[in-house]
Design a protein around this motif. Sequence first.
Motif, short mmCIF file in Angstrom:
data_model
loop_
_atom_site.label_atom_id
_atom_site.label_comp_id
_atom_site.label_asym_id
_atom_site.label_seq_id
_atom_site.Cartn_x
_atom_site.Cartn_y
_atom_site.Cartn_z
N GLN A 1 -22.17 17.87 -17.24
CA GLN A 1 -22.20 16.54 -17.84
C GLN A 1 -20.79 16.06 -18.17
O GLN A 1 -20.46 14.89 -17.96
CB GLN A 1 -23.06 16.58 -19.12
N LEU A 2 -19.96 16.96 -18.66
CA LEU A 2 -18.57 16.60 -18.97
C LEU A 2 -17.79 16.26 -17.70
O LEU A 2 -16.98 15.33 -17.70
CB LEU A 2 -17.88 17.74 -19.72
N ILE A 3 -18.04 17.01 -16.64
CA ILE A 3 -17.35 16.74 -15.37
C ILE A 3 -17.75 15.36 -14.84
O ILE A 3 -16.90 14.55 -14.44
CB ILE A 3 -17.67 17.83 -14.34
N ALA A 4 -19.06 15.09 -14.84
CA ALA A 4 -19.53 13.78 -14.38
C ALA A 4 -19.00 12.66 -15.26
O ALA A 4 -18.61 11.59 -14.78
CB ALA A 4 -21.06 13.76 -14.35
N TYR B 1 -6.67 11.73 -10.48
CA TYR B 1 -7.73 12.34 -11.29
C TYR B 1 -7.42 13.81 -11.57
O TYR B 1 -7.56 14.28 -12.71
CB TYR B 1 -9.08 12.22 -10.56
N THR B 2 -6.99 14.54 -10.55
CA THR B 2 -6.66 15.95 -10.73
C THR B 2 -5.54 16.13 -11.73
O THR B 2 -5.58 17.02 -12.59
CB THR B 2 -6.27 16.58 -9.38
N ARG B 3 -4.53 15.28 -11.61
CA ARG B 3 -3.40 15.36 -12.55
C ARG B 3 -3.85 15.04 -13.98
O ARG B 3 -3.44 15.70 -14.94
CB ARG B 3 -2.32 14.39 -12.10
N TRP B 4 -4.72 14.04 -14.12
CA TRP B 4 -5.22 13.65 -15.44
C TRP B 4 -6.03 14.76 -16.09
O TRP B 4 -5.83 15.10 -17.27
CB TRP B 4 -6.05 12.38 -15.30
N LEU C 1 -9.94 7.73 -25.41
CA LEU C 1 -10.92 7.34 -26.42
C LEU C 1 -12.34 7.41 -25.89
O LEU C 1 -13.25 7.88 -26.58
CB LEU C 1 -10.62 5.92 -26.91
N VAL C 2 -12.55 6.96 -24.65
CA VAL C 2 -13.89 7.02 -24.07
C VAL C 2 -14.31 8.47 -23.86
O VAL C 2 -15.46 8.84 -24.09
CB VAL C 2 -13.96 6.22 -22.76
N MET C 3 -13.37 9.29 -23.43
CA MET C 3 -13.68 10.70 -23.22
C MET C 3 -14.04 11.38 -24.54
O MET C 3 -15.01 12.15 -24.62
CB MET C 3 -12.48 11.40 -22.58
N LEU C 4 -13.28 11.09 -25.59
CA LEU C 4 -13.59 11.67 -26.90
C LEU C 4 -14.94 11.18 -27.41
O LEU C 4 -15.70 11.96 -28.01
CB LEU C 4 -12.49 11.30 -27.90
N SER C 5 -15.25 9.91 -27.17
CA SER C 5 -16.56 9.38 -27.58
C SER C 5 -17.69 10.05 -26.83
O SER C 5 -18.74 10.37 -27.40
CB SER C 5 -16.60 7.87 -27.35
N GLY C 6 -17.48 10.29 -25.53
CA GLY C 6 -18.49 10.98 -24.73
C GLY C 6 -18.72 12.40 -25.20
O GLY C 6 -19.86 12.88 -25.29
N ILE C 7 -17.62 13.09 -25.51
CA ILE C 7 -17.74 14.46 -26.01
C ILE C 7 -18.46 14.48 -27.36
O ILE C 7 -19.33 15.33 -27.60
CB ILE C 7 -16.34 15.11 -26.14
#
Length: 322
Positions: A15-18, A67-70, A293-299
């Motif tokens: 889910q985190l990867i997607a 994406y890979t670098r990020w 911020l979106v990634m932290l919200s998703g987590i």
Amino acid sequence: MWKFILRRVLIMIPQLIALSVLIFLLAKAMPGDALTGQLANSPKMDPQTLVELKTKLGLNDPLYVQYTRWVSRLLHGDLGVSYIHQLAVKDVLAERIGNTVLLSACILVLTYLIGIYLGLISGRWNESPADKLIVGYSYVSFATPLFIFALLMLFIFGFKLGWFPTGGSVNIQLEHGTVAYYLDKLRHLILPSLSGALISTVGLIQYLRSEIIDTKLKDFVKTARAKGVPESRIYTRHVLRNSFLPIAAFLGYEITGLIGGAIFLESIYSYPGMGQLFLQSIMQRDFSVVTTLVMLSGIATLLGTLLSDIILSAVDPRIRIE
């Protein structure tokens, strides 16, 4: 129990990867970037300089390379650099995350205090005038958008009556660490916290009311009444004890709901938190801050869901998948 928790944690990995792929692609689909915004605001920056900067920062690389670098930087704790603030993203977040956590905690506490109190009254004395008033309030709250309600609260109690501040998190003229500083910080929290809590109590009130009404009709409650057990003891030992257990599962879902609500509340009340920063970063096309911020919200959403599942499995072991 531990097998159940481990299974849920393992499910979170894909889910985190997607989520990371979706966030990255959506951010890249945003028109322009922080550098084009700087070009519009700085006439001295010519297009050639812009191209050179994009090449230097890797913004012209293929998407899979970016994406890979990020992701690699995220795994090493490097959240990138904010082109707008000219600071590391983690430093930008450090200035605001405390305010958002404090606001969310206040909303959560008020939501449970108000929701449980009104739910108990509505469930125990259902069909009474008080119950009808509470049900009517919950219907109105359910139908009222958060940003509309927050604007009304701000207009009435902030501008018209002047009881509370209309923006900010604290008076900057006060010395940090003093009693006056913390009291003023609390005063700035009251209005946005109440705005969020009064809208968030709907589900809690309705669910607790339904649980109490259903539990009152069960056979073990009727048996207790037939034995002459006092009504107050029936409610404390039987009805409320069984009705409260599923309410705990709302905790995780309330946390996820606070994430979206903070964006509106912080923007309306000019509260310097992560929600306000999120909207500002979108407008300024600050790619690093938006994705973080979106990634932290998703987590946080996934963790909130996990917490709810753990509480539910502890309350009712039948839901565990063995």
